[in-house]
Design a protein around this motif. Structure first.
Motif, PDB file in Angstrom:
ATOM      1  N   GLU A  51      -5.132  -0.801  -3.703  1.00 22.97           N
ATOM      2  CA  GLU A  51      -4.957   0.537  -3.145  1.00 22.97           C
ATOM      3  C   GLU A  51      -4.867   1.634  -4.193  1.00 22.97           C
ATOM      4  N   THR A  52      -4.183   1.404  -5.303  1.00 27.00           N
ATOM      5  CA  THR A  52      -3.973   2.460  -6.290  1.00 27.00           C
ATOM      6  C   THR A  52      -4.601   2.132  -7.644  1.00 27.00           C
ATOM      7  N   ASP A  54      -4.310  -0.408  -9.551  1.00 27.53           N
ATOM      8  CA  ASP A  54      -3.297  -0.887 -10.486  1.00 27.53           C
ATOM      9  C   ASP A  54      -3.880  -1.957 -11.398  1.00 27.53           C
ATOM     10  N   LYS A 168       4.626  -0.747 -11.131  1.00 32.41           N
ATOM     11  CA  LYS A 168       3.311  -0.302 -10.671  1.00 32.41           C
ATOM     12  C   LYS A 168       2.922   0.997 -11.372  1.00 32.41           C
ATOM     13  N   THR A 170       2.380   3.486  -9.535  1.00 32.18           N
ATOM     14  CA  THR A 170       3.002   4.449  -8.631  1.00 32.18           C
ATOM     15  C   THR A 170       4.447   4.698  -9.084  1.00 32.18           C
ATOM     16  N   GLU A 243      -4.518   8.250 -12.923  1.00 31.97           N
ATOM     17  CA  GLU A 243      -4.082   7.239 -11.957  1.00 31.97           C
ATOM     18  C   GLU A 243      -2.591   7.367 -11.689  1.00 31.97           C
ATOM     19  N   ARG A 246      -2.247  10.554  -9.464  1.00 26.37           N
ATOM     20  CA  ARG A 246      -2.673  10.349  -8.073  1.00 26.37           C
ATOM     21  C   ARG A 246      -1.688   9.458  -7.337  1.00 26.37           C
ATOM     22  N   ALA A 247      -1.307   8.343  -7.966  1.00 21.39           N
ATOM     23  CA  ALA A 247      -0.416   7.392  -7.301  1.00 21.39           C
ATOM     24  C   ALA A 247       0.961   7.991  -7.060  1.00 21.39           C
TER      25      ALA A 247
END
Length: 352
Positions: A51-52, A54, A168, A170, A243, A246-247
């Motif tokens: 999804e991200t 990673d 992560k 995120t 990244e 965004r995450a």
């Protein structure tokens, strides 16, 4: 006088159209390829998927263990077969550390032009990979080999982490400080090497950097103040910082004066040594970056320079900075530095 790099009788880089993480498909092209992907079954035990974007997949096994799985492979970035194997293996293992995990096992991925490369050269590539795995404390427990037009080597790597300590890309929060574990410039050095413009000292620095395992990731996973973690590889510092932005749905700000660089890379770029991947990276995500007018093409090329086996990129609370830097220092990462911060705002990257 600068000592030139000794050129092997067989130049591995002559077999490949691109070396190291510069072989990666450009981010925009990859997004287009995957645009209509339907995905697959996503069980609740899958803690990290695609999804991200990673660094690895993470699957929870039980209350105290989660399995990390990743793979990475590429064409030669250097001509020495043993060094190529070490660099490729180190790069693959890095994704486990970037998730906060401890590697436990690897499988080798070997694709070689067996009618063009002597078996002893192929054997040295594999031995280099084994050396990196020994340093990481893991076995190569199997793998797969095929005959190929270009030489390709890498690993599938598995690791373990406590489900509560998965790190992560995120989770970056406004106020977080951004720390980079290794200096930038690997892509520039690789381009210089291919042109015969990298001396023996530069080559030694290049190999030392790309074969340094990102082991601090294990200790960083123990810190509650570390909110997000990734590693900088083929998409460059700009791509991997985006990244995080965004995450985390936040603005990442980089202070370029604080970014550690390999010696002489800016001069090398000024003299025309730059990778094609750097330009492809900028075309893919440059519209999401606001570059200060005080910075020019050289800094843009370094921001997008593809890093093979690059450093960890950490977003942490201000009170955790000293401890994060101490962990890097204890692991031998003398260039680790605070390079910016996370701010509230749109998902974008500001470089000033």
């Amino acid at each position: 006088m600068n000592t030139p790099v000794e050129i092997p009788a067989i130049k591995l880089t002559a077999f490949s159209h691109g070396g190291g993480c510069g072989c990666k498909i450009a981010p925009a092209v990859l997004a287009e390829i995957l645009r209509n992907s339907q995905g697959t079954l996503i069980p609740e035990q899958l803690l990290v998927g695609i999804e991200t974007s990673d660094d690895a997949a993470v699957y929870q096994l039980n209350d105290t263990q989660a399995l990390i799985a990743t793979t990475d492979f590429f064409m030669p970035i250097v001509d020495d077969p043993f060094d190529f194997g070490r660099i490729a293996a180190t790069n693959a293992i890095s994704d486990i550390y970037a998730m906060g995990g401890k590697p436990i096992m690897a499988l080798a991925l070997v694709a070689m032009p067996v009618n063009k490369l002597p078996t002893e050269i192929i054997g040295k590539i594999i031995q280099g990979g084994e050396a990196a795995c020994r340093e990481a404390g893991i076995p190569i427990a199997g793998g797969h080999t095929i005959d190929s037009v270009e030489p390709i080597y890498g690993l599938v790597v598995m690791g373990l982490v406590h489900p509560d300590r998965v790190k992560k890309n995120t989770g970056a929060k406004p106020g977080d400080q951004l720390i980079l574990g290794k200096p930038l410039g690997v892509g520039v050095y690789s381009a210089a090497l291919k042109k015969g413009q990298l001396d023996a000292q530069g080559y030694a620095q290049f190999v030392a950097l790309t074969t340094q395992l990102n082991k601090p990731g294990i200790a960083l996973a123990e810190l509650a103040g570390v909110h997000a973690l990734t590693d900088v590889t083929g998409f460059g510092l700009g791509g991997h910082a985006l990244e995080l932005a965004r995450a985390g749905k936040a603005t990442v700000v980089i202070d370029w004066t604080r970014v550690p660089l390999l010696p002489n890379v800016e001069a090398m770029i000024g003299a025309g040594t730059v990778t094609g991947a750097s330009g492809r990276n900028w075309l893919s995500y440059g519209h999401e970056i606001r570059l200060s007018p005080t910075l020019g093409q050289v800094q843009q090329d370094l921001l997008t320079d593809p890093q093979t086996s690059g450093g960890l990129l950490v977003a942490c609370a201000p009170e955790a900075v000293d401890e994060v830097l101490a962990i890097f220092a204890a692991g031998g990462f003398a260039s680790a530095a605070v390079i910016g911060e996370v701010q509230a705002g749109a998902a974008q990257l500001l470089v000033r």
